[in-house]
Every structure is written in structure tokens, then in C-alpha cells.
Design a protein around this motif. Structure first.
Motif, PDB file in Angstrom:
ATOM      1  N   GLN A 125      10.155  -7.224  -2.094  1.00  0.00           N
ATOM      2  CA  GLN A 125      10.328  -6.672  -0.651  1.00  0.00           C
ATOM      3  C   GLN A 125       9.895  -6.007  -0.937  1.00  0.00           C
ATOM      4  O   GLN A 125       9.354  -4.890   0.654  1.00  0.00           O
ATOM      5  N   ILE A 126       9.490  -4.648  -1.515  1.00  0.00           N
ATOM      6  CA  ILE A 126       8.874  -3.633  -1.780  1.00  0.00           C
ATOM      7  C   ILE A 126       7.431  -4.032  -0.985  1.00  0.00           C
ATOM      8  O   ILE A 126       6.228  -2.954  -0.502  1.00  0.00           O
ATOM      9  N   LEU A 127       6.126  -4.583  -2.021  1.00  0.00           N
ATOM     10  CA  LEU A 127       5.123  -5.724  -1.511  1.00  0.00           C
ATOM     11  C   LEU A 127       4.729  -6.392  -0.247  1.00  0.00           C
ATOM     12  O   LEU A 127       4.199  -5.300   0.326  1.00  0.00           O
ATOM     13  N   VAL A 128       6.496  -6.600   0.141  1.00  0.00           N
ATOM     14  CA  VAL A 128       6.361  -7.399   1.432  1.00  0.00           C
ATOM     15  C   VAL A 128       6.098  -6.053   2.565  1.00  0.00           C
ATOM     16  O   VAL A 128       5.219  -6.154   3.667  1.00  0.00           O
ATOM     17  N   GLN A 129       6.562  -4.816   2.264  1.00  0.00           N
ATOM     18  CA  GLN A 129       6.672  -3.822   3.153  1.00  0.00           C
ATOM     19  C   GLN A 129       5.440  -3.170   3.123  1.00  0.00           C
ATOM     20  O   GLN A 129       5.086  -2.847   4.481  1.00  0.00           O
ATOM     21  N   ARG A 130       4.677  -3.085   2.051  1.00  0.00           N
ATOM     22  CA  ARG A 130       2.897  -3.022   1.917  1.00  0.00           C
ATOM     23  C   ARG A 130       2.142  -3.663   3.557  1.00  0.00           C
ATOM     24  O   ARG A 130       1.815  -2.756   3.822  1.00  0.00           O
ATOM     25  N   LEU A 131       2.728  -5.072   2.902  1.00  0.00           N
ATOM     26  CA  LEU A 131       2.320  -5.806   4.387  1.00  0.00           C
ATOM     27  C   LEU A 131       2.320  -5.330   5.111  1.00  0.00           C
ATOM     28  O   LEU A 131       1.577  -5.858   6.483  1.00  0.00           O
ATOM     29  N   ALA A 132       3.632  -4.859   6.056  1.00  0.00           N
ATOM     30  CA  ALA A 132       3.834  -5.096   6.745  1.00  0.00           C
ATOM     31  C   ALA A 132       3.413  -3.481   7.602  1.00  0.00           C
ATOM     32  O   ALA A 132       3.271  -3.496   8.367  1.00  0.00           O
ATOM     33  N   LEU A 133       3.711  -2.679   6.488  1.00  0.00           N
ATOM     34  CA  LEU A 133       2.825  -1.262   7.023  1.00  0.00           C
ATOM     35  C   LEU A 133       1.746  -1.337   7.526  1.00  0.00           C
ATOM     36  O   LEU A 133       1.203  -0.771   8.220  1.00  0.00           O
ATOM     37  N   SER A 134       0.811  -2.510   7.170  1.00  0.00           N
ATOM     38  CA  SER A 134      -0.206  -2.475   7.142  1.00  0.00           C
ATOM     39  C   SER A 134      -1.282  -3.634   8.235  1.00  0.00           C
ATOM     40  O   SER A 134      -1.740  -2.338   9.467  1.00  0.00           O
ATOM     41  N   LEU A 135       0.333  -4.005   8.861  1.00  0.00           N
ATOM     42  CA  LEU A 135      -0.463  -4.869  10.380  1.00  0.00           C
ATOM     43  C   LEU A 135       0.354  -3.813  11.425  1.00  0.00           C
ATOM     44  O   LEU A 135      -0.748  -3.598  12.775  1.00  0.00           O
ATOM     45  N   PHE A 136       0.830  -2.451  11.152  1.00  0.00           N
ATOM     46  CA  PHE A 136       1.180  -1.600  12.237  1.00  0.00           C
ATOM     47  C   PHE A 136       0.079  -0.558  11.584  1.00  0.00           C
ATOM     48  O   PHE A 136       0.371   0.612  11.779  1.00  0.00           O
ATOM     49  N   ASP A 137      -0.943  -0.181  10.818  1.00  0.00           N
ATOM     50  CA  ASP A 137      -1.623   0.631  10.673  1.00  0.00           C
ATOM     51  C   ASP A 137      -1.343   1.859   9.822  1.00  0.00           C
ATOM     52  O   ASP A 137      -2.610   2.494  10.435  1.00  0.00           O
ATOM     53  N   LEU A 138      -0.824   1.417   8.616  1.00  0.00           N
ATOM     54  CA  LEU A 138      -0.295   2.183   8.249  1.00  0.00           C
ATOM     55  C   LEU A 138      -0.965   2.468   6.544  1.00  0.00           C
ATOM     56  O   LEU A 138      -0.428   1.291   6.597  1.00  0.00           O
TER      57      LEU A 138
END
Length: 568
Positions: free
Chosen positions: A549-562
Motif C-alpha cells: 500500500q505504501i508503494l501504491v501511494q507513491r504511484l498515486a502521488l506521481s499521477l498528481f505531480d507530487l
């Protein structure tokens, strides 16, 4: 061509003797083209065990003469004798379409739904339900349903065992008990998993999907499943306990989280952030801080912790450090081996990723072996290459199990102009791998598919597709309305300790067949090793859902330019 070991440099000889490689088709992913298999589990009396570099599953060389392909490997040292082609299960290596042909569609005695069941263990005839991810075997009396593999009803399905009359939701309620859950603090049904004679029956909470047992005192409410002692529920421990007051604290989960709130939480300095930096856990700390409170609470539940009853609840920094540093169930303690625990040499993020990968995929080559000072530096390194390698393996594992329909939808989404812009944003924030792009598309496709009004993604306008993608990621990941923790992981974690003792004892007795005394001595040594590890050591298996779940959060943040690298 074969090469003499004498003609190779000494370092190359050591590497060749340590790791062997083979090229052949995999019986797990049924790949169309031969793929690379790496051997890192060597045995003197048995076949070497490999792992497929595509699906990351354990494999073994086929025993058929002159066959370069690989059979399936399972827990311990067990494996199929032959690959699926020579075992007569398939006619050719045709990819996902041939793999899907091995599925059988029947009623599941676990979730009471009629759905495809994926072949899990060829020798034992075990299949995995594609809905609830639990394992069962075909009913020996009928050809319409699956059994619970001996848990309830023996080798018969529940209907043939005369436990139900049909497969309706009304019949399912007979295997459910309603009560308060001491894990998620919700009042709801708990499904009966297994009837035990000497101990309490096993249940599973339908809200948090975690294994539970009935309270030893009131027999009404439920507590977390325990293999040794069955504790009382909070109400039986404290007569002043109020379930409704605790559940009211969940109202904070309904408060939306904006991108500005995430940036503010990431940029804020605190004593907890300083401690995470000193322990080499800054990256998971920042990713936990960027999550919605509901997602953090879900990760806590997978670790055996609940944030609702703690003093840290309500502060993102305190909650994140609590999940990392809890003295009994935090990520640091669960990833620490017993000798490190005794000498207070706590693990860092680099070591946790290595051990989770070794436990999940049975591979030993994620990253390089580093000393503690170098690992601390690598854990805080920007972009963190070992994180990307771990995500690549997760993405490869999920991709290998996709069916033809989902593969077509993912390829369609990848070709759309709207997603090309998303890929550029992800690449700019450190997510450059095409496998990770496909993995995120797969998660987006699953989230969008939950909308019953959407029948065909190919008929949507580009603007509608962009809107759906943003809504899916924002509501399901950023806002905490969905998480990717399956019941299969919790079942595996609950039975891991018992399986480990039995597997090691059997292996050592087989290795020493002509010396029973030595064999039993090694067996008792292994049991003692398990006991000391349970007291002073960690449990890496419990870290699999939280790390994912922590690694999935990194993917999600990259989609929001974070990018968390900007908030060090």
C-alpha cells in the motif's frame, strides 16, 4: 555453447556457481515466449528451485528428457514433476488465453458466488476463487461447486454436505454471526471460516477482512484471532467501554483530503519526522503522512494496530511514526530479526524492502547486500532505486495473472492521448517504468469497472475518460475509500507460523534419512529457532500488505505531480 569454468575469471565462476539461470516457458504464467528463470535455492538431494522473472513465482525444471521448460514450485521444496505441457494440461504455450482455459467456473463455498476458479496447486487439485481469493477443491459429489478443502464439510461443497439448501445470500447468513469487531470497531457480520474442536472457531470480519474469534467471555463480540490465548473484547475488560463513542471517531475519515493538505503535511517539520530520518525510515514516513487517515488506519489494521484508540490519532505525523515505531507491532520491529532486536540494531527501509521481497517472491536478489551505514544512506536516497525495483516485481506479478479482456482494456487506456499526458507526469516524478504504468492502469481499470453504468471504456470520450481516471485515483486512493489488501494475505499470515514449523521438520528429517537421531536433533533445533524468533524476532509476512500500500501511494502521488523527494 558450453564454457569451461577454468577459462572464466574467479569472480565470474563464483557468480555462476552461486546463481544458475535457465530459459524456458513458465507453467505459472504460461508465457508464449521462453522467459528467464533464476535459481537461488540449491539442494543436494532435490531439484534446484528457480523463480520466474516475469510472474515472480517459484518454479522447477521439468523432469521430461530434454525439456527446457519449467514446472510449478510451491511452498517448501515441493513442486510438480513435469511442466504443464508434458503433464497434458495444455496443448501449447499460448499465453493468457491458454492459462484462462485451466479455470473452472463453479459456486464457491466461501463467498457463495458462481465465478471462475484459478488453478492453484496441480498435484493437490486446489483452485483459488477469483472473487474472495480463498483456496478450495472441487466437490467430490457434484460438478457445480467447490469445497472448503476440509475446513467445513470435508471434501464436499456445503450443499452436498447438507449444510445449505442453495447458494443464495439467505443461506450465506447461516454461516455469519453479527457482533462488534475489536479490530475495526464496527458492528457487522463475521463469516465462519473453520470449525475447531479444541479451540475457538475461526471467523473473518466482513468489514476489515481480518481473521477473528469470538470473545472468550461474552461469546458475542469478536477479537483478533490468536493462536495461543484468546483475549476478551474491550467491553468485557472494561464495563465502561462504549463502542459507539469509538466509532464516532471515524467521522474524521469522511473529511476530504486536498492536494494542498498533502503538501502542507509533507513540508511540516516535527520531532517524528526527525526520528524517522535518523532511523532511515524517512521515505515510508512521508508516504504514510501523505495518505488519508482512513488508509493509514487500514495499514495499522494489517499490522495489528488500531489508530482509533491511541493518543496519536488525528495528527498525521504522530500516526505515521506510531505505525513505524510501535514497540511490538510496528514496521521496524516486524522487519527486525531476533539478533538485531537483542542488540538494538533496528532495520531501515532498505532492509525492510529486501526482506519483504524475499518473503513474498522467494527471491534473494533485490538490491545488493549493504552494511548498516550504507543501507541507511540508501534508504534516504532520493528516487530510491530499490523502491522502483520492488514495484517492478509487484507489477510483473500482477500482470502475469491478467486475462485477455483486461489486457485489451489496459492496452486501450495506454494508447489514449489523455493517459499519455499522465505518463509524462509520472515519468517526471520518477516513475519511468512501463510496467508501473501498466500496473497503475490495471488498478484504475478495476476502480472504474466498479461503476455498473460503464459497460465499455472504448466508447467513452477522452474528456470523460480523464475525469474517470482522476475520480478513481482521488476517491479510492487519496480519499481512502478503497485499499488493495486481500483476504488471501491475511489467511497466509495467520497460517504462516504453523506451516513453517511443519515444513522445516519434514525437510530436516528427509535430509537425514539414515540418521534419525541427528534428524530429530536438527528438527528440535529448528523448533527452538522458531520459538526464539517469535519472542525476539519479527514477522516479515505481516509487512506485505502495508509495504504494498505504501508503494501504491507513491504511484498515486506521481499521477498528481507530487514527489516526496521534494519534501526531504
Amino acid at each position: 555453447p558450453r564454457m569451461s569454468l577454468v577459462a572464466l575469471p574467479r569472480t565470474a565462476v563464483r557468480k555462476l556457481l552461486k546463481t544458475r539461470e535457465g530459459l524456458g516457458h513458465c507453467s505459472w504464467c504460461i508465457s508464449k515466449e521462453p522467459v528467464l528463470h533464476v535459481s537461488e535455492e540449491r539442494y543436494l538431494l532435490f531439484r534446484d528451485l528457480y523463480h520466474c522473472t516475469v510472474c515472480q513465482n517459484k518454479t522447477a525444471q521439468c523432469r521430461e528428457d530434454d525439456c527446457p521448460d519449467f514446472a510449478r514450485g510451491y511452498e517448501g521444496i515441493s513442486s510438480d514433476e513435469k511442466c504443464f505441457l508434458h503433464a497434458g494440461l495444455i496443448k501449447d504455450w499460448g499465453g493468457s488465453s491458454v492459462r484462462d482455459s485451466l479455470n473452472i467456473t463453479r459456486y464457491c463455498s466461501w463467498c457463495f458466488t458462481e465465478c471462475p476458479h484459478r488453478l492453484n496447486h496441480h498435484q493437490k487439485k486446489l483452485y483459488e476463487c477469483t472473487t474472495c481469493f480463498r483456496v478450495g477443491s472441487p466437490c467430490i459429489w457434484c460438478a457445480n461447486a467447490m469445497s472448503r478443502n476440509g475446513a467445513i464439510g470435508g471434501e464436499k461443497c456445503l450443499r452436498c454436505a447438507s449444510l445449505i439448501k442453495g447458494w443464495s445470500s439467505v443461506e450465506k447468513q447461516a454461516f455469519e454471526s453479527v457482533g462488534w469487531c475489536s479490530i475495526c470497531y464496527e458492528h457487522g457480520p463475521h463469516s465462519l471460516m473453520k470449525e475447531n474442536t479444541l479451540s475457538a472457531d475461526d471467523y473473518c470480519c466482513n468489514t476489515c477482512n481480518l481473521p477473528t474469534q469470538k470473545c472468550s467471555s461474552c461469546k458475542t463480540n469478536f477479537v483478533r484471532k490468536s493462536t495461543i490465548l484468546r483475549p476478551d473484547c474491550p467491553k468485557c475488560k472494561d464495563s465502561t467501554w462504549n463502542w459507539d463513542l469509538i466509532r464516532e471517531r471515524k467521522n474524521i475519515f469522511l473529511i476530504p483530503l486536498s492536494i494542498d493538505d498533502i503538501k502542507l503535511n509533507l513540508s511540516r517539520e516535527s520531532p517524528e519526522k526527525t526520528q524517522a530520518r535518523n532511523f532511515g525510515m524517512l521515505r515510508p514516513f512521508l508516504l504514510l503522512v501523505s495518505m488519508h487517515a482512513a488508509v493509514r488506519n487500514t495499514i495499522g489494521l494489517s499490522l495489528g494496530l488500531s489508530l482509533l484508540t491511541t493518543e496519536e490519532f488525528g495528527d498525521s505525523h504522530k500516526e505515521s511514526w506510531y505505525l513505524l515505531s510501535h514497540p511490538k507491532a510496528g514496521m521496524i520491529v516486524r522487519g527486525t530479526e531476533r539478533f538485531e532486536n537483542i542488540t538494538n540494531e533496528w532495520v531501515c527501509w532498505y532492509f525492510i524492502l529486501q526482506r519483504v521481497e524475499a518473503s513474498h517472491f522467494k527471491g534473494r536478489n533485490l538490491g545488493s547486500k549493504l552494511d548498516r551505514p550504507d543501507a541507511l544512506v540508501a534508504s534516504s536516497q532520493k528516487a530510491c532505486p530499490i523502491e522502483v525495483d520492488m514495484m517492478d516485481r509487484l507489477a510483473s506479478h500482477f500482470k502475469a495473472n491478467l486475462n485477455e479482456e483486461k489486457i485489451f482494456s489496459i492496452e486501450f487506456l495506454l494508447r489514449t492521448p489523455s493517459f499519455k499526458a499522465f505518463k509524462e507526469t509520472m515519468t517526471r516524478n520518477g516513475i519511468k517504468s512501463g510496467l508501473l504504468h501498466e500496473w497503475l492502469v490495471e488498478m484504475i481499470f478495476d476502480l472504474i469497472s466498479q461503476n455498473d453504468q460503464i459497460n465499455n471504456l472504448t466508447k467513452l470520450e477522452p474528456d470523460e475518460l480523464v475525469s474517470l481516471i482522476k475520480v478513481a485515483i482521488d476517491h479510492q486512493i487519496i480519499q481512502g475509500q478503497g485499499y488493495f489488501t486481500t483476504k488471501k494475505r491475511h489467511d497466509r499470515m495467520a497460517t504462516n507460523a504453523a506451516q513453517a514449523v511443519g515444513t522445516m521438520a519434514v525437510q530436516k528429517l528427509i535430509i537425514f534419512p539414515f540418521s534419525p537421531v541427528l534428524g530429530f536433533a536438527v528438527m528440535f533445533f529448528c523448533i527452538g529457532d522458531m520459538v526464539t524468533n517469535s519472542i525476539w524476532g519479527g514477522n516479515v509476512e505481516m509487512l506485505i500488505p502495508s509495504t504494498q500500500q505504501i508503494l501504491v501511494q507513491r504511484l498515486a502521488l506521481s499521477l498528481f505531480d507530487l514527489n516526496i523527494d521534494d519534501f526531504y
